[in-house]
Write an enzyme that holds these catalytic residues in place. Structure first.
Site: not given
Length: 568
Positions: A261, A263-268, A282, A379
């Site tokens: 996955g 998200g806004g943080f980066g890839p997981v 993460k 969030d």
């Protein structure tokens, strides 16, 4: 008079080996150019069920942590001297069901276990007291936002005391105990008044000295700043720091096949350690809208929180501009992959969805009230709810979370961040956020879980309203169960339970924050079989899609998981 069983979730009270952090800070190693993260952790001794025995009260901020309430004494005094509280407390003067009995008020409590509790439909608190006095087996009662009257029979189990918040409990006692307590209060008031005056004089002298020396902390330092100060004298414990080589080996050098996955943080990435433990890594992306501040914020908050419905942080890696967080791996991944997918959605029958809703509510209640800190997530959304192998939900992604201290209940920011479609109106427009902002997001998420449709992308050929507006129309037309139910669920459903969830969701997304229930009330609503719920009012963002699309084009900073109203 009608009755129904009431079920409270013992939120925020895990096993005795769970802990929550009370201090952490980052240190910089000039020789290796590395950040190191240090933590001081403290056990929450009140986590164990009924730590202080029958009728005992547990307070983790006191020494000893257990005490008997006014009017009660230890059942076995010798055991209490040796810190064994399992026998609990007994009334100093046993009740005899006479007319010379009344109630003593105990505020700021987590209410007792509901095993012997019953709900009574009354009109006010006075009627509740009378109903309890008429029943010789009734030992205590309480009134809440949702339920007019709850009465307990038998011993009061698993009672905890908070510094603030919580509920009021009225315990039945002999009249002589009430009179003695009143005299004790007068004496106590005189004592504390004298003590406070003496302390104020000492404080004034100390302030004068500090002012002259031009040293010491600035008055009014924020709670958030204070939490980042070094506190010598506490036992320092390190959060496990992973080597990059260990993480690379676990994820097959961050292979694309292991990417689960983004998200806004980066890839997981999914990985497996040499011990066989599965992990989720993460990685902070250089192109991410989030930076070191959000990274540190997430690590600090999650390390302090321990609850079965919160994702568990295992460790981190920090070197120069490269930062990674290592979590327990959730084999079922995120909730949005199920409720918004026609094939996966069929695997979530109604009972599983309802259990997920209750789990999220309990996790959010822990953040708002039962943890040592008061956390506003900011969030909450379907992609930030992870599912383990048993489909138990866990709230994740605390990069945007904020910690409240003391009596603080709300705050305002010029840097509005979150996900469009889940943000409350007062937060998106004015930057005002509180626990009621999270309640709004929970309401949106609840309606999405029931309907299987995204609030942001909802479309209906007969009107231009979003999912909230559509739900409101159907509720007023008494057709909610027919049109809001996810068509992918094939098994039999509990119609009354579905309607209750829809009503709770609409109560949570009401326009005014004051009209929305607290998460403690939400948990009560979901646990009670046939609660008497108020009728919801018009939801926030109840407007035409054209107006909303104009707002969205103004607010959105990107199409991933973070929406920014100002440049970052």
């Amino acid at each position: 008079m009608g009755w129904c069983h009431v079920g409270w979730s013992q939120v925020g009270r895990g096993s005795s080996n769970e802990s929550s952090g009370v201090l952490n800070y980052f240190t910089w190693n000039q020789k290796s150019n590395e950040w190191f993260l240090m933590f001081s952790l403290q056990k929450d001794l009140c986590d164990a069920y009924s730590r202080c025995g029958p009728n005992g009260i547990c307070n983790g901020n006191q020494v000893p942590i257990c005490h008997c309430p006014t009017g009660f004494v230890p059942k076995v005094t010798e055991e209490w001297y040796s810190m064994d509280w399992s026998s609990g407390c007994v009334p100093r003067k046993p009740l005899n069901c006479s007319t010379n009995e009344g109630f003593m008020r105990f505020p700021n409590l987590k209410l007792p276990d509901n095993s012997y509790a019953m709900q009574s439909i009354t009109t006010n608190q006075e009627n509740c007291a009378d109903a309890c006095l008429r029943n010789c087996s009734c030992v205590a009662y309480a009134t809440t936002e949702l339920i007019d009257c709850v009465m307990w029979f038998g011993d009061l189990l698993d009672v905890s005391e908070f510094n603030d918040g919580g509920d009021e409990l009225y315990v039945r006692m002999a009249a002589s105990e009430l009179e003695s307590s009143a005299m004790d209060k007068v004496t106590l008031i005189i004592f504390w008044a004298s003590t406070i005056l003496a302390v104020l004089l000492l404080v004034l002298v100390a302030l004068c000295v500090l002012w002259k020396r031009k040293s010491g902390r600035k008055i009014g330092q924020s709670v958030e700043d204070a939490c980042h100060d070094d506190k010598p004298g506490l036992e320092d414990l390190e959060l496990p720091l992973f080597d990059r080589s260990t993480i690379a080996a676990a994820t097959n050098d961050f292979a694309f096949a292991n990417k689960v996955g983004e998200g806004g943080f980066g890839p997981v990435y999914k990985g497996k350690l040499s011990t066989g433990q599965e992990i989720a890594v993460k990685v902070l992306s250089k192109d991410s809208g989030q930076g070191l501040k959000e990274f540190k914020n997430e690590v600090i908050l999650i390390a302090k929180l321990q609850h079965r419905n919160l994702v568990r942080l295992l460790g981190c890696y920090i070197h120069a501009e490269e930062q990674m967080l290592v979590y327990e791996y959730m084999s079922k991944r995120s909730l949005d992959l199920y409720i918004f997918d026609s094939q996966e959605g069929a695997s979530l029958d109604w009972q599983k969805r309802f259990n997920i809703v209750v789990g999220i509510a309990r996790g959010l209640l822990y953040l708002h009230r039962d943890s040592r800190l008061r956390i506003i997530h900011r969030d909450l959304k379907a992609s930030n709810i992870l599912l383990d192998s048993d489909l138990n939900p866990k709230i994740s992604d605390f990069g945007l979370a904020r910690m409240f201290g003391g009596d603080q209940t709300e705050a305002k920011t010029c840097r509005v961040m979150g996900t469009y479609g889940y943000m409350s109106p007062e937060y998106a427009i004015d930057g005002q956020f509180s626990v009621k902002s999270d309640v709004f997001s929970f309401g949106v998420l609840l309606l999405e879980i029931v309907s299987g449709k995204r609030n942001r992308e909802f479309y209906h050929p007969d009107h231009d309203f979003n999912l909230l507006g559509h739900a409101w129309i159907l509720w007023n037309d008494e057709r909610a169960i027919e049109l809001l139910m996810d068509p992918f669920m094939e098994n039999l459903i509990n119609t009354s339970e579905v309607l209750k969830c829809i009503q709770v969701g609409l109560l949570c997304v009401q326009q005014c924050p004051e009209d929305r229930p607290t998460m403690s009330s939400v948990v009560l609503m979901l646990d009670c079989e046939n609660p008497l719920l108020p009728q919801p009012r018009k939801p926030g963002y109840y407007t035409d899609r054209c107006l909303l699309s104009n707002m969205e084009s103004y607010f959105s900073g990107n199409d991933l998981s973070i929406t920014t109203l100002m440049g970052r």
